[in-house]
Design a protein around this motif. Sequence first.
Motif, PDB file in Angstrom:
ATOM      1  N   ALA A  37     -43.482 -33.359 -37.190  1.00 26.03           N
ATOM      2  CA  ALA A  37     -42.913 -32.877 -35.872  1.00 26.03           C
ATOM      3  C   ALA A  37     -41.590 -31.881 -36.413  1.00 26.03           C
ATOM      4  CB  ALA A  37     -42.499 -34.016 -35.152  1.00 26.03           C
ATOM      5  N   ILE A  38     -41.062 -32.479 -37.417  1.00 25.81           N
ATOM      6  CA  ILE A  38     -39.681 -31.578 -37.799  1.00 25.81           C
ATOM      7  C   ILE A  38     -40.169 -30.230 -38.178  1.00 25.81           C
ATOM      8  CG2 ILE A  38     -37.973 -31.464 -39.593  1.00 25.81           C
ATOM      9  CD1 ILE A  38     -37.801 -34.620 -39.467  1.00 25.81           C
ATOM     10  N   GLU A  39     -41.257 -30.154 -39.045  1.00 27.73           N
ATOM     11  CA  GLU A  39     -41.946 -28.916 -39.539  1.00 27.73           C
ATOM     12  C   GLU A  39     -42.204 -27.920 -38.330  1.00 27.73           C
ATOM     13  OE1 GLU A  39     -43.673 -30.377 -43.891  1.00 27.73           O
ATOM     14  OE2 GLU A  39     -44.823 -30.259 -42.163  1.00 27.73           O
ATOM     15  N   SER A  40     -42.880 -28.670 -37.383  1.00 29.33           N
ATOM     16  CA  SER A  40     -43.404 -27.751 -36.161  1.00 29.33           C
ATOM     17  C   SER A  40     -42.115 -27.263 -35.382  1.00 29.33           C
ATOM     18  CB  SER A  40     -44.067 -28.818 -35.162  1.00 29.33           C
ATOM     19  OG  SER A  40     -44.440 -28.123 -34.002  1.00 29.33           O
ATOM     20  N   GLU A  41     -40.945 -28.159 -35.327  1.00 30.24           N
ATOM     21  CA  GLU A  41     -39.711 -27.815 -34.572  1.00 30.24           C
ATOM     22  C   GLU A  41     -39.038 -26.602 -35.278  1.00 30.24           C
ATOM     23  OE1 GLU A  41     -37.124 -28.199 -31.332  1.00 30.24           O
ATOM     24  OE2 GLU A  41     -39.250 -28.482 -31.443  1.00 30.24           O
ATOM     25  N   VAL A  42     -38.934 -26.980 -36.599  1.00 28.53           N
ATOM     26  CA  VAL A  42     -38.444 -25.686 -37.591  1.00 28.53           C
ATOM     27  C   VAL A  42     -39.277 -24.483 -37.111  1.00 28.53           C
ATOM     28  CG1 VAL A  42     -38.103 -24.768 -39.794  1.00 28.53           C
ATOM     29  CG2 VAL A  42     -37.216 -27.128 -39.244  1.00 28.53           C
ATOM     30  N   ALA A  43     -40.521 -24.316 -37.255  1.00 30.81           N
ATOM     31  CA  ALA A  43     -41.372 -23.267 -36.914  1.00 30.81           C
ATOM     32  C   ALA A  43     -41.131 -22.794 -35.598  1.00 30.81           C
ATOM     33  CB  ALA A  43     -43.017 -23.429 -37.043  1.00 30.81           C
ATOM     34  N   ARG A  44     -41.146 -23.713 -34.649  1.00 27.25           N
ATOM     35  CA  ARG A  44     -40.973 -23.054 -32.944  1.00 27.25           C
ATOM     36  C   ARG A  44     -39.355 -22.489 -33.014  1.00 27.25           C
ATOM     37  NH1 ARG A  44     -37.988 -24.380 -28.655  1.00 27.25           N
ATOM     38  NH2 ARG A  44     -37.097 -26.079 -29.590  1.00 27.25           N
ATOM     39  N   LEU A  45     -38.288 -23.038 -33.531  1.00 34.66           N
ATOM     40  CA  LEU A  45     -37.129 -22.571 -33.545  1.00 34.66           C
ATOM     41  C   LEU A  45     -36.982 -21.196 -34.157  1.00 34.66           C
ATOM     42  CD1 LEU A  45     -35.048 -25.922 -33.747  1.00 34.66           C
ATOM     43  CD2 LEU A  45     -35.188 -24.221 -31.712  1.00 34.66           C
ATOM     44  N   SER A  46     -37.552 -21.090 -35.321  1.00 35.50           N
ATOM     45  CA  SER A  46     -37.809 -19.689 -36.123  1.00 35.50           C
ATOM     46  C   SER A  46     -38.326 -18.729 -35.075  1.00 35.50           C
ATOM     47  CB  SER A  46     -38.469 -19.993 -37.408  1.00 35.50           C
ATOM     48  OG  SER A  46     -37.891 -20.669 -38.174  1.00 35.50           O
ATOM     49  N   ALA A  50     -36.185 -15.503 -33.637  1.00 32.72           N
ATOM     50  CA  ALA A  50     -36.581 -14.060 -33.810  1.00 32.72           C
ATOM     51  C   ALA A  50     -36.751 -13.401 -32.506  1.00 32.72           C
ATOM     52  CB  ALA A  50     -37.928 -14.077 -34.642  1.00 32.72           C
ATOM     53  N   GLU A  51     -36.881 -13.930 -31.637  1.00 34.68           N
ATOM     54  CA  GLU A  51     -37.365 -13.547 -30.419  1.00 34.68           C
ATOM     55  C   GLU A  51     -36.061 -13.234 -29.545  1.00 34.68           C
ATOM     56  OE1 GLU A  51     -39.626 -16.211 -27.723  1.00 34.68           O
ATOM     57  OE2 GLU A  51     -41.455 -16.157 -29.469  1.00 34.68           O
ATOM     58  N   ALA A  52     -35.098 -14.130 -29.672  1.00 31.48           N
ATOM     59  CA  ALA A  52     -33.630 -13.913 -29.009  1.00 31.48           C
ATOM     60  C   ALA A  52     -32.908 -12.567 -29.951  1.00 31.48           C
ATOM     61  CB  ALA A  52     -32.811 -15.050 -29.284  1.00 31.48           C
ATOM     62  N   GLN A  53     -33.321 -12.502 -31.065  1.00 27.55           N
ATOM     63  CA  GLN A  53     -32.759 -11.482 -31.969  1.00 27.55           C
ATOM     64  C   GLN A  53     -33.124 -10.218 -31.551  1.00 27.55           C
ATOM     65  OE1 GLN A  53     -33.488 -12.039 -36.108  1.00 27.55           O
ATOM     66  NE2 GLN A  53     -31.274 -11.658 -36.625  1.00 27.55           N
ATOM     67  N   GLY A  54     -34.577 -10.108 -31.368  1.00 29.44           N
ATOM     68  CA  GLY A  54     -35.402  -8.876 -30.825  1.00 29.44           C
ATOM     69  C   GLY A  54     -34.740  -8.539 -29.471  1.00 29.44           C
ATOM     70  N   ALA A  55     -34.542  -9.522 -28.667  1.00 30.19           N
ATOM     71  CA  ALA A  55     -34.005  -9.254 -27.135  1.00 30.19           C
ATOM     72  C   ALA A  55     -32.556  -8.982 -27.011  1.00 30.19           C
ATOM     73  CB  ALA A  55     -34.829 -10.399 -26.409  1.00 30.19           C
ATOM     74  N   GLY A  56     -31.943  -9.127 -28.252  1.00 31.06           N
ATOM     75  CA  GLY A  56     -30.521  -9.101 -28.197  1.00 31.06           C
ATOM     76  C   GLY A  56     -29.838 -10.320 -27.035  1.00 31.06           C
ATOM     77  N   ASP A  57     -30.595 -11.337 -27.042  1.00 30.83           N
ATOM     78  CA  ASP A  57     -29.996 -12.535 -26.018  1.00 30.83           C
ATOM     79  C   ASP A  57     -29.064 -13.277 -26.988  1.00 30.83           C
ATOM     80  OD1 ASP A  57     -29.383 -14.615 -24.664  1.00 30.83           O
ATOM     81  OD2 ASP A  57     -31.474 -14.801 -23.964  1.00 30.83           O
ATOM     82  N   ARG A  58     -27.798 -13.009 -27.033  1.00 29.90           N
ATOM     83  CA  ARG A  58     -26.722 -13.684 -27.960  1.00 29.90           C
ATOM     84  C   ARG A  58     -26.703 -15.175 -27.379  1.00 29.90           C
ATOM     85  NH1 ARG A  58     -21.011 -10.981 -27.640  1.00 29.90           N
ATOM     86  NH2 ARG A  58     -20.187 -13.238 -27.116  1.00 29.90           N
ATOM     87  N   ALA A  59     -26.866 -15.610 -26.363  1.00 34.40           N
ATOM     88  CA  ALA A  59     -26.589 -16.891 -26.004  1.00 34.40           C
ATOM     89  C   ALA A  59     -28.091 -17.567 -26.304  1.00 34.40           C
ATOM     90  CB  ALA A  59     -26.707 -16.972 -24.506  1.00 34.40           C
ATOM     91  N   ALA A  60     -29.161 -17.237 -26.384  1.00 34.87           N
ATOM     92  CA  ALA A  60     -30.188 -17.868 -26.945  1.00 34.87           C
ATOM     93  C   ALA A  60     -30.210 -17.849 -28.381  1.00 34.87           C
ATOM     94  CB  ALA A  60     -31.540 -17.022 -26.173  1.00 34.87           C
ATOM     95  N   LEU A  61     -29.745 -16.897 -28.954  1.00 35.41           N
ATOM     96  CA  LEU A  61     -29.785 -16.669 -30.393  1.00 35.41           C
ATOM     97  C   LEU A  61     -28.951 -17.644 -30.982  1.00 35.41           C
ATOM     98  CD1 LEU A  61     -30.481 -14.783 -32.643  1.00 35.41           C
ATOM     99  CD2 LEU A  61     -28.559 -13.358 -32.449  1.00 35.41           C
TER     100      LEU A  61
END
Length: 155
Positions: A37-46, A50-61
């Motif tokens: 579950a920890i490994e899955s959460e790290v993958a999901r958050l990664s 990346a999605e927030a970075q690509g979208a320029g969404d500072r809050a989500a980032l």
Amino acid sequence: MSRAFVKEPDGLEAFDELPERLVSSNPNLVTEEGLAAIESEVARLSRAYAEAQGAGDRAALNVAARDLRYWNARLATAEFVPPPADNEEVRFGSRVTFERSDGRRQTYRIVGEDEADPAKGTLSYASPLARALLGKSVGDTARQGADEIEILSIA
């Protein structure tokens, strides 16, 4: 002081200084499912980072970065504990059924702090109830606050 003179962050600025998630000082014991579950959460958050970075969404980032720091720390400190070899006594990973003095029967599996969810039948090994049960055998009793509990089975 008048509120007119207080500058509070608004909009995206409010996410610049998120408080860190608190990390327990207890050893980070995990079951096989807990580690997965920890490994899955790290993958999901990664992916979320990346999605927030690509979208320029500072809050989500900022939210993803904070949560990723927490889960990476938990992954780095995880201590896998294999399932108990026998059911002679309550150990980390055991599923224990007990009866309270009022007749209620309850069953919990003793697991790591991050995977504990009493509503789903899992209990943190660091909780007072789990500490009262650890090391006990079928037929033993333990005090839990003003209540006395008797261990009925260990699986």
